[in-house]
Design an enzyme around this catalytic site. Structure first.
Site, PDB file in Angstrom:
ATOM      1  CB  CYS A  37      41.386  53.343  39.512  1.00 45.02           C
ATOM      2  SG  CYS A  37      41.521  53.398  37.714  1.00 45.02           S
TER       3      CYS A  37
ATOM      4  CG  HIS B 196      43.887  48.422  37.056  1.00 41.68           C
ATOM      5  ND1 HIS B 196      43.217  48.323  38.266  1.00 41.68           N
ATOM      6  CD2 HIS B 196      43.704  49.699  36.627  1.00 41.68           C
ATOM      7  CE1 HIS B 196      42.655  49.499  38.536  1.00 41.68           C
ATOM      8  NE2 HIS B 196      42.930  50.342  37.563  1.00 41.68           N
TER       9      HIS B 196
END
Lengths: 471, 394
Positions: free
Chosen positions: B88, B342
């Site tokens: 991430c 995301h």
């Protein structure tokens, strides 16, 4: 002299009463309760569990053989006993063997283990029988069948009971059977079977034993006679001259018939109560019959524990028939789609993930449970010491997964600190999600994870420790 | 070495985040880059080095495996382009590498772009599948991404007491902020009841506390600060950055020393970035922050990891609405990952887009008043890799 050193019974954590079946099918299904294995269990995993109970505190180092008896071994080709031996972390040169096909395979295993020890070629053999047999949903047999496993350790030393005589007969005609391509059991006419399959073979074997050893019914303190239905054995016992109080309970109403392990479970409960010098008749059925004369020794007095698992008290009812069908993979689809696996990887990590060996850092003393070359704590890359990890531990933290494919959501994922060092992550099973707490005591249990690669990927999960949750 | 005030973001672009069923990976790359180029007043041919952040090509359409997938949609040939992948923290790391190239003198005008195309597959077939089907055959089987973070929530509650309500408040806050952001995946506020009672995903994280599976791309154009004026008067300055890896993919769950009460990666990266930026008291000095709220519990724990409050006191920040727009330190005024979604590689760059707009005073309805200093934070893997970037107004 060769004999029974110890034994252990494993019964799964779920049960289904006749009521549930009656509700599903709209007709009476008897007063009994059948033990139902969880969706992640099979005869192999149950055999591991029974063997662990059997071995208790005995080190696995002394075991040099493992026989696995089942009619429902997960693999038709590929040995099942070798997987069990790996999970038990037996020495790599232990002799392993599958004994299959027949309901009688459990007592076959007992006989063969006894003979192997007697011959002097091995010193301690675990012979474990386990079954999870499937009747067609709604069929006559369905209410009768339960799941479970029983292990006996046969060896020299100080046996609690000696096998002193044995007689066997075989029968080639089918009574209960399943062809290679059958999913469910088939059976012959039930009334015919009672007298002409079951009755005839049991009588022949036991009468043969009586003749061999010059026994009569009065010589025995207990008659452990396998029963296909919980009552036909009374006729056999009566015909042989046994009094009703000599006849060992079949446990049929408590567990259902647990296949090749059932006779051994009855024998285990008879040994629970036996006193030195008691003579026990053990007769097991399936494609013929095996009859044993077994005498308890003075060491039976040290045999304290009741063999029917404590878990019986805590066993959970399977609420609905639909859930039972999902457990047996008959409705719904809760398998992972295309799970990755790799045999080279599994072999590299077998000591760690299946045999449960950790590595202790010689520098800082921390126990690692991953295949690392550098200690994550002290960053030393020196030698690590191989240690055997404990199968009991305490939950550090957990999540409960509602989107992981399972017939029993949510899946609890628990981080566990093992007694004696080492931390692992494991799925939880056999435990209500609502009971899970930080600091809860858990035991590791060998289960199916998935069938990636077209084979069964087994590893360790955890479950609430027997006899109480949190410390 | 400090990089404070040496790099300028001169242009920023971002696609609508969402289920971009009508856009390919390349279409999104094109759109984000185009907006960034126009904002900076440059053209593609002016770029002399680029970094592409895509974390999981295999969870999508296999695009983003190398710099080629940035070159092709933009016609950006004959220059060095590197694909970056760091879970991430991927977007933040693409930016960091771009800065380093400028600082080394390798290049003069850099594009850092993140893109992730996840919704050419069903959500079950993209990120979820990675955990469930394609990971190690034994380790972490049973986890979903939510669960790998949820374990921190469970342990935190065991030590510090219940935070169920505070987690729901984070969901409500970020969905409110998302309703003010026209580029967010979800633009609808939710009620406290929804925040509390939406279906559980991985206890203690529920559906409203989880980010959706989303497509998107974001881009920034960078140059050395002394050259920024050549392109535009409206730029923002890099104050500090740090990337830190503190553990591995499986290790957090197998490390007997880990307390499950925070993420060392965030703590270390935060301290490093504060030092570079000369920040003594982050709570007082920062005007806003974009935090990695892939799951509400991660935003919660990040308050403590970044030193915005004492250990065990994050609930107070939430209960006092300190981190809501209008509060003392608004967090995730973009709507965060909970509202924006995301697209993994894009997220870090999307945060830089947000900070840039905020510091330029161009954030419209969600504008934080007098925003002068902002922080962007990503944490990836099971809390293993963190990226922190601090930007300041010119």
């Amino acid at each position: 002299m060769a004999g029974i050193i110890s034994y252990g019974v494993y019964l799964p954590n779920y049960q289904m009463s006749g009521d549930v079946l009656q509700k599903a099918w709209g007709r009476p299904a008897g007063k009994g309760t059948k033990v139902v294995s969880n969706h992640d269990e099979d005869s192999l995993t149950m055999a591991v569990a029974a063997s662990l109970v059997c071995l208790k505190d005995l080190g696995v180092g002394i075991i040099d053989g493992l026989y696995f008896s089942s009619t429902t071994a997960p693999y038709a080709e590929k040995m099942n006993a070798s997987v069990i031996a790996t999970a038990l972390d037996l020495n790599r040169d232990a002799f392993t063997m599958d004994i299959g096909s027949s309901l009688r395979s459990g007592s076959n295993g007992l006989k063969v283990a006894f003979d192997t020890i007697s011959s002097g070629s091995k010193t301690n053999i675990v012979t474990v029988a386990s079954d999870s047999r499937m009747a067609e949903p709604g069929s006559y047999l369905e209410p009768f069948l339960g799941d479970g496993a029983v292990a006996f350790l046969i060896g020299k030393g100080n046996p609690i009971a000696d096998i002193i005589d044995y007689h066997s007969v075989y029968d080639g005609l089918p009574d209960v059977w399943r062809k290679q391509d059958d999913q469910f059991l088939r059976h012959d006419d039930v009334r015919y079977s009672r007298t002409e399959h079951y009755g005839r073979n049991m009588m022949n074997a036991i009468e043969g034993l009586f003749e061999d050893g010059n026994y009569c019914a009065e010589d025995f303190s207990k008659a452990v006679i396998f029963s296909p239905d919980g009552r036909s054995h009374f006729t056999v016992a009566k015909n042989l001259g046994f009094q009703q109080e000599q006849v060992q309970d079949t446990l049929m109403l408590r567990t259902g018939l647990i296949g090749s392990a059932h006779g051994l479970m009855m024998l285990a409960t008879a040994l629970d109560e036996a006193k030195p010098d008691d003579l026990i008749l053990f007769a097991n059925y399936g494609d013929g019959a095996d009859a044993f004369a077994i005498r308890a020794t003075k060491f039976i007095e040290d045999n304290e524990e009741g063999s029917l698992p404590e878990v019986e008290k805590e066993r959970r009812s399977i609420g609905s028939y639909t859930k039972y069908l999902t457990f047996r993979n008959l409705v719904g689809n809760f398998e992972l789609e295309t799970p990755f696996t790799s045999i080279p990887l599994l072999r590299r990590e077998e000591d760690l993930n299946i045999r449960l060996h950790g590595k202790k850092c010689n520098e800082c003393g921390k126990v690692m449970t991953l295949a690392l070359k550098v200690c994550p704590h002290c960053r030393s890359a020196k030698e690590f010491m191989d240690i055997r990890l404990s199968k009991r531990g305490k939950i550090v933290t957990y999540s409960q997964e509602h989107y992981y494919p399972t017939p029993e959501p949510p899946v609890t994922m628990a981080v566990i600190d093992l007694d004696g060092g080492g931390r692992i992550l494991a799925q939880m099973t056999d435990t209500d999600a609502s009971e899970v707490k930080v600091d809860m005591l858990v035991d590791l249990t060998f289960r199916r994870l998935h069938t990636g690669g077209g084979f069964v990927n087994y590893s360790w999960k955890c479950k609430a420790a027997r006899g109480g949750g949190s410390k | 070495m400090t990089f404070k005030d040496k790099i300028a973001i001169i242009g920023a672009g971002c696609t609508k985040f969402g289920e971009n069923f009508n856009m390919s990976y390349g279409d999104m790359v094109f759109e984000a880059a185009k907006e960034a180029f126009e904002d900076a007043g440059v053209e593609g041919k002016d770029i002399d080095a680029a970094w592409l952040g895509t974390a999981f090509p295999d969870a999508g359409v296999y695009k983003g495996r190398s710099g080629m997938d940035l070159a092709e949609p933009l016609g950006l040939f004959d220059i060095p382009i590197t694909r970056v992948s760091n879970y991430c923290a991927t977007g933040g790391d693409a930016f960091r590498n771009g800065c380093n190239s400028l600082l080394s003198g390798e290049s003069d005008l850099v594009l850092a772009l993140g893109a992730e195309k996840l919704r050419d597959r069903t959500p079950q077939d993209s990120i979820v599948r990675m955990m469930v089907d394609t990971g190690h055959p034994i380790y972490q089987k049973g986890f979903t991404a939510a669960g790998t973070f949820a374990v921190v929530g469970t342990r935190y509650m065991h030590v510090y007491g219940d935070i169920t309500e505070q987690l729901a408040k984070i969901s409500v806050k970020n969905h409110y902020h998302g309703s003010l952001n026209p580029k967010a995946h979800y633009q609808k506020p939710i009620t406290m009841e929804q925040g509390l009672k939406s279906p559980m995903v991985a206890y203690p994280v529920n559906l409203m506390g989880s980010c959706p599976t989303t497509d998107g791309s974001a881009a920034v154009v960078l140059t050395r600060a002394e050259d920024a004026k050549k392109y535009t008067d409206d730029y923002v300055l890099l104050k500090g950055y740090s990337l830190s890896i503190s553990t591995g993919w499986d290790l957090p769950f197998y490390d007997p020393d880990y307390d499950f009460l925070g993420y060392r990666a965030t703590q270390v990266a935060g301290q490093n970035a504060y030092k570079q930026a000369g920040i003594q008291d982050p709570f007082k000095e920062l005007d806003l922050a974009e935090m990695h709220d892939c799951f509400n519990v991660v935003e919660f724990i990040t308050y403590e990891d970044l030193g915005l409050c004492e250990k065990g006191k994050a609930s107070e920040l939430i209960d006092n609405e300190v981190t809501t727009l209008g509060g003392e330190l608004p967090v995730n005024v973009s709507g965060g990952l909970l509202s924006c979604g995301h697209p993994v590689g894009a997220t870090g760059v999307r945060m830089l887009y947000e900070l840039t707009k905020q510091l330029q005073g161009k954030a419209d309805k969600r504008q934080v008043e007098n925003a002068r200093l902002g922080l962007a934070h990503n944490i990836g893997g099971p809390g293993a890799v963190a990226s922190i970037t601090i930007l300041g107004a010119k």
